[in-house]
Design a protein around this motif. Structure first.
Motif, PDB file in Angstrom:
ATOM      1  N   ARG A  66       0.836  -1.214   0.000  1.00  0.00           N
ATOM      2  CA  ARG A  66       0.000   0.000   0.000  1.00  0.00           C
ATOM      3  C   ARG A  66       0.858   1.246   0.000  1.00  0.00           C
ATOM      4  O   ARG A  66       0.589   2.223  -0.712  1.00  0.00           O
ATOM      5  CB  ARG A  66      -0.926  -0.034   1.230  1.00  0.00           C
ATOM      6  N   ILE A  67       1.893   1.204   0.808  1.00  0.00           N
ATOM      7  CA  ILE A  67       2.799   2.362   0.874  1.00  0.00           C
ATOM      8  C   ILE A  67       3.507   2.522  -0.465  1.00  0.00           C
ATOM      9  O   ILE A  67       3.645   3.631  -0.990  1.00  0.00           O
ATOM     10  CB  ILE A  67       3.837   2.202   2.005  1.00  0.00           C
ATOM     11  N   ALA A  68       3.961   1.402  -1.005  1.00  0.00           N
ATOM     12  CA  ALA A  68       4.690   1.462  -2.278  1.00  0.00           C
ATOM     13  C   ALA A  68       3.807   2.057  -3.365  1.00  0.00           C
ATOM     14  O   ALA A  68       4.241   2.914  -4.153  1.00  0.00           O
ATOM     15  CB  ALA A  68       5.161   0.057  -2.673  1.00  0.00           C
ATOM     16  N   GLU A  69       2.578   1.602  -3.387  1.00  0.00           N
ATOM     17  CA  GLU A  69       1.660   2.113  -4.414  1.00  0.00           C
ATOM     18  C   GLU A  69       1.397   3.594  -4.205  1.00  0.00           C
ATOM     19  O   GLU A  69       1.396   4.382  -5.156  1.00  0.00           O
ATOM     20  CB  GLU A  69       0.347   1.331  -4.340  1.00  0.00           C
ATOM     21  N   PHE A  70       1.170   3.988  -2.969  1.00  0.00           N
ATOM     22  CA  PHE A  70       0.846   5.390  -2.677  1.00  0.00           C
ATOM     23  C   PHE A  70       2.004   6.310  -3.032  1.00  0.00           C
ATOM     24  O   PHE A  70       1.836   7.343  -3.693  1.00  0.00           O
ATOM     25  CB  PHE A  70       0.493   5.510  -1.187  1.00  0.00           C
ATOM     26  N   THR A  71       3.202   5.921  -2.587  1.00  0.00           N
ATOM     27  CA  THR A  71       4.347   6.796  -2.817  1.00  0.00           C
ATOM     28  C   THR A  71       4.738   6.830  -4.295  1.00  0.00           C
ATOM     29  O   THR A  71       5.353   7.796  -4.748  1.00  0.00           O
ATOM     30  CB  THR A  71       5.576   6.350  -2.007  1.00  0.00           C
ATOM     31  N   HIS A  72       4.367   5.791  -5.023  1.00  0.00           N
ATOM     32  CA  HIS A  72       4.700   5.753  -6.440  1.00  0.00           C
ATOM     33  C   HIS A  72       4.112   6.976  -7.157  1.00  0.00           C
ATOM     34  O   HIS A  72       4.784   7.628  -7.965  1.00  0.00           O
ATOM     35  CB  HIS A  72       4.151   4.451  -7.030  1.00  0.00           C
ATOM     36  N   HIS A  73       2.868   7.305  -6.832  1.00  0.00           N
ATOM     37  CA  HIS A  73       2.224   8.428  -7.515  1.00  0.00           C
ATOM     38  C   HIS A  73       2.878   9.750  -7.113  1.00  0.00           C
ATOM     39  O   HIS A  73       3.077  10.641  -7.949  1.00  0.00           O
ATOM     40  CB  HIS A  73       0.731   8.452  -7.169  1.00  0.00           C
TER      41      HIS A  73
END
Lengths: 718, 97
Positions: A66-73
């Motif tokens: 979830r963190i990885a996905e969020f920070t990706h943007h």
């Protein structure tokens, strides 16, 4: 079932992962707050990008999808900011601060702390920025090509670039006397590089057209030149003869994550899932194979990128080794528990050393042992100082956290203010800093809520519309002095006095100095605010602050000028564990006086006593110093000697003499807590164990001074 | 270049002009010879990437047949061009002996 690294990581390792994420979040927040003042600061923008990139990488590698996905943007948006395609503005900064908070909530692992709606809102806001219709994207600047470009461009910080160039397979470049060598040599002139030729397109002899260049090259290049400079090396061939790809690695050369898996993730060669699975395989093998070998075995098609990544890794490591020899490793992470254990052990060593010295002193003709004892004393003192210094941290680490607090509170209250600091390099014991956070937060909140006026009120008062909060720290002997100041409305002694009478803390007949009136605000339930806000006004804050500071063996004082502002001064000991003590004796009882409070020692003569005409005062070079006999203070029984010693001590810029029978000398003392039974004895700050095993109290000079100043008749029996 | 059963001696000048000839010679060595092919570079004074590419193609061809292409007596000029082009290692990232 998809497994992740988190399934195979120990709790200690996960704690380290969380620490790494939090460090990046701190760097991110600091950079954002600075960007509010200077939105065009490229270095800060890079810091934000790198922090997001690191968090994404760490999260991805350890299964925090979830963190990885969020920070990706967020990372993508800041990549565009770096490239000038999105403008850095206050709105983006505020949104990124919210993103930071969401990441912190996700990383905390506490589901209750995650606001899913807010999370989604923030994520969507970043995603929208990346769509062309959002209007955030600036007009794309076409990079100049060919001979019209400016040369050379400005240098940037060194970074690693991945360069790939490949000649067009339909173009018989060798027949045209074109060679790749000048271009490869051109790259070498820009910096250090590793050149990796790729053979996958090269056919066997039968199919080989000798005029076509089937070979292509991946180059790992460390340079301080810009991408434009690199591209310009190929300006004569890029458009017509060759394909060129230049990608800058986001990892910092000195401190970035240059593990092979990380590099391949950055390049998009493998997915986080693939890496996680490969690492899992590596861990379950009895003879772990290199990650590169495992990845290539699973997918031979990535052999070439793996070789390239390894070459780049080698290049960075050789650079780091060179830099490392110039700049030695500056820090090592140590778990707090280990540090606390070390301090405890040093404390016990100090006690044992004191006992040894005592024994040797009592032994006759122990000359050789005395020498050894002195040597051990010196070594123990050095070890003590070194161990204590390990625990010392600059208070600036705490001050920096408050930038965000001030910003958000000012925004909530629609007030304008800045926070300035000084003395951030002042070091305190780590435990003291940790315990200071809550009191300082409360004091700052009070300043913002009670102290700083609204812009309109400030203008009406002839002040600048924006208020100022000032935090400072400095050493003062063995103490640290921290001040929280504001230029707000200040404290009104009349209002405080009226409240004190209303609360029954003082009577209407009592005469108090302004300083004494200010101290009223530390009484439980004391608040002059007519309404309670989310920030303050419940009256449960300042007394708790005072207790907190006193639990750290500190003191708290207030100074204020009505209409001009307020300053709260906190004085704390540098360390909570070991101090130099001055040992004294009265009757059969021994006491330790913190050496930092001792100014001098004088004899109390009959002449001095007679001159005072019954007052307990002594003239020290024309300064009148009050004194108190410890035998009177603690109601000790014993014959009063003819000759007494007065130990002149000082606390809060005031002096008091302590009259004792004997002065026994200096000693390192390890401060032990009084425990629950004696916790409320006000004149002792702790106790220690002397070399002979006796438990001896440590006097609290500040409290004794208050006692003497207030001329209290209370005595305390031991 | 001169070629006996398994040895190929490079000329002093090797570039696109004789790259086709080199390719043809190597094809013959691959098809008619057995065992490894030794490329002697002692006489090389000039060589370009086109020639090196032919040699590396031969290396690949032989490898696919369980054989090897090796270098011997590498001249300074040959060594320099191989280093400049990153080709001092073979496709398995092993240094050319």
């Amino acid at each position: 079932m998809t497994s992740s690294l988190s399934d195979f990581i120990s709790p200690e390792e996960m704690e380290q992962v969380h620490t790494d994420i939090n460090d990046n979040l701190t760097a991110l927040e600091d950079a954002l707050l600075l960007l509010e003042k200077e939105p065009a600061d490229g270095e800060r923008i890079n810091t934000v990008f790198r922090a997001m990139h690191s968090i994404k990488g760490i999260a991805g590698m350890f299964g925090m999808e979830r963190i990885a996905e969020f920070t990706h943007h967020v990372e993508d948006v800041y990549d565009w900011v770096r490239k000038g395609r999105i403008t850095m503005d206050k709105e983006l900064i505020s949104l990124t601060l919210l993103a930071r908070d969401q990441i912190a909530a996700l990383a905390s692992g506490n589901p209750a702390g995650v606001q899913e709606e807010e999370l989604q809102r923030v994520q969507t806001a970043f995603q929208v920025m990346l769509t062309p219709a959002a209007g955030h994207e600036k007009q794309k600047n076409q990079e100049p090509v060919g001979l019209s470009k400016a040369w050379p461009t400005e240098k940037t910080a060194e970074a690693l670039y991945w360069v790939r160039f490949r000649f067009d397979l339909h173009n018989p470049i060798f027949a045209c006397a074109t060679s790749p060598l000048p271009y490869l040599n051109g790259l070498k002139r820009l910096g250090e590089c590793q050149i990796i030729p790729q053979f996958d397109l090269l056919p066997e002899l039968d199919d080989l057209d000798v005029n076509i260049c089937y070979l292509y090259w991946d180059v790992a290049l460390i340079t301080d030149q810009s991408e434009l400079d690199i591209r310009s090396e190929f300006m004569f061939i890029e458009e017509d003869l060759a394909e060129l790809s230049i990608k800058k690695s986001p990892e910092d050369l000195a401190e970035g994550d240059w593990r092979l898996g990380r590099i391949l993730l950055d390049q998009g060669v493998i997915s986080p899932q693939t890496l996680a699975e490969t690492v899992r395989q590596q861990r379950i093998g009895s003879h772990p194979e290199p990650i590169g070998a495992l990845l290539t075995a699973a997918d031979p098609g990535i052999a070439a990128p793996v070789v390239t990544a390894l070459a780049g890794q080698k290049l960075v490591k050789s650079r780091q080794e060179v830099s490392g020899k110039e700049n030695e490793v500056t820090s090592v992470r140590v778990p707090s528990a280990k540090l606390d254990l070390l301090v405890n052990q040093v404390g016990e060593l100090v006690i044992a050393q004191a006992r040894l010295r005592q024994l040797i002193v009592s032994m006759k003709e122990a000359y050789a042992l005395q020498g050894v004892s002195e040597e051990i004393t010196l070594l123990t003192e050095n070890l003590r100082d070194s161990t204590m210094s390990i625990r010392m941290l600059p208070i600036g680490t705490l001050f920096n956290k408050f930038n965000r607090l001030v910003r958000d509170l000012a925004s909530d209250l629609q007030k304008s203010m800045i926070m300035e600091t000084s003395g951030g390099e002042t070091e305190l014991d780590k435990t003291v800093i940790e315990h200071l956070n809550d009191p300082l937060v409360h004091l700052i909140r009070n300043s913002i809520d009670h102290g700083i006026e609204s812009p309109e009120q400030r203008i009406a008062a002839g002040k600048k519309p924006g208020g100022r909060i000032f935090l400072s720290a400095n050493h003062a002997g063995a103490d640290v002095v921290i001040r929280v100041s504001d230029d707000g409305r200040g404290l009104d002694p009349k209002v405080l006095r009226a409240k004190g009478i209303e609360k029954g803390l003082i009577t209407a007949e009592q005469t108090l100095s302004p300083r004494e009136i200010f101290q009223l605000i530390f009484a439980p339930g004391f608040s002059t605010k007519s309404s309670v806000s989310n920030l303050s006004g419940r009256g449960v804050g300042m007394d708790v602050v005072k207790k907190h500071i006193e639990s750290l063996r500190g003191t708290l004082h207030i100074e204020s000028v009505l209409g001009e502002g307020c300053t709260i001064t906190i004085k704390l000991p540098l360390t909570l564990a070991i101090i130099d003590g001055f040992l004294v004796q009265t009757c059969e009882e021994r006491f330790v006086i913190p050496l930092t409070t001792v100014r001098e020692c004088v004899r109390l003569t009959k002449e001095e006593i007679d001159k005072a005409h019954g007052e307990q005062i002594i003239n020290i070079r024309n300064e009148i110093v009050p004194y108190v006999r410890l035998r009177d203070l603690f109601k000790l029984r014993g014959v009063q000697p003819d000759k007494e010693q007065v130990v002149i001590t000082e606390a809060d810029s005031q002096r008091v003499g302590l009259v004792v029978d004997h002065v026994l000398g200096q000693s390192q003392v390890v401060i032990k807590s009084l425990g629950s039974v004696f916790r409320n004895v006000p004149l002792f700050s702790g106790a220690t164990i002397l070399g002979d095993g006796e438990v001896v109290p440590i006097l609290d000079i500040g409290k004794i001074l208050e006692q003497v100043t207030n001329s209290s008749n209370d005595v305390y029996s031991l | 270049m001169e070629a006996n059963e398994n040895r190929l001696v490079l000329r002093n000048r090797n570039d696109i002009d004789n790259a086709q000839e080199l390719r043809d010679t190597l094809i013959t060595l691959v098809k008619q010879g057995k065992g490894d092919v030794i490329v002697v570079g002692q006489a090389v004074e000039l060589i370009d990437v086109a020639t090196l590419q032919v040699l590396w193609s031969a290396m690949k061809t032989l490898k696919n047949r369980g054989r090897k292409l090796k270098f011997s007596d590498i001249s300074p000029a040959l060594q320099r061009v191989m280093e400049e082009s990153g080709l001092e290692k073979n496709e398995n990232d092993q240094l050319i002996p």
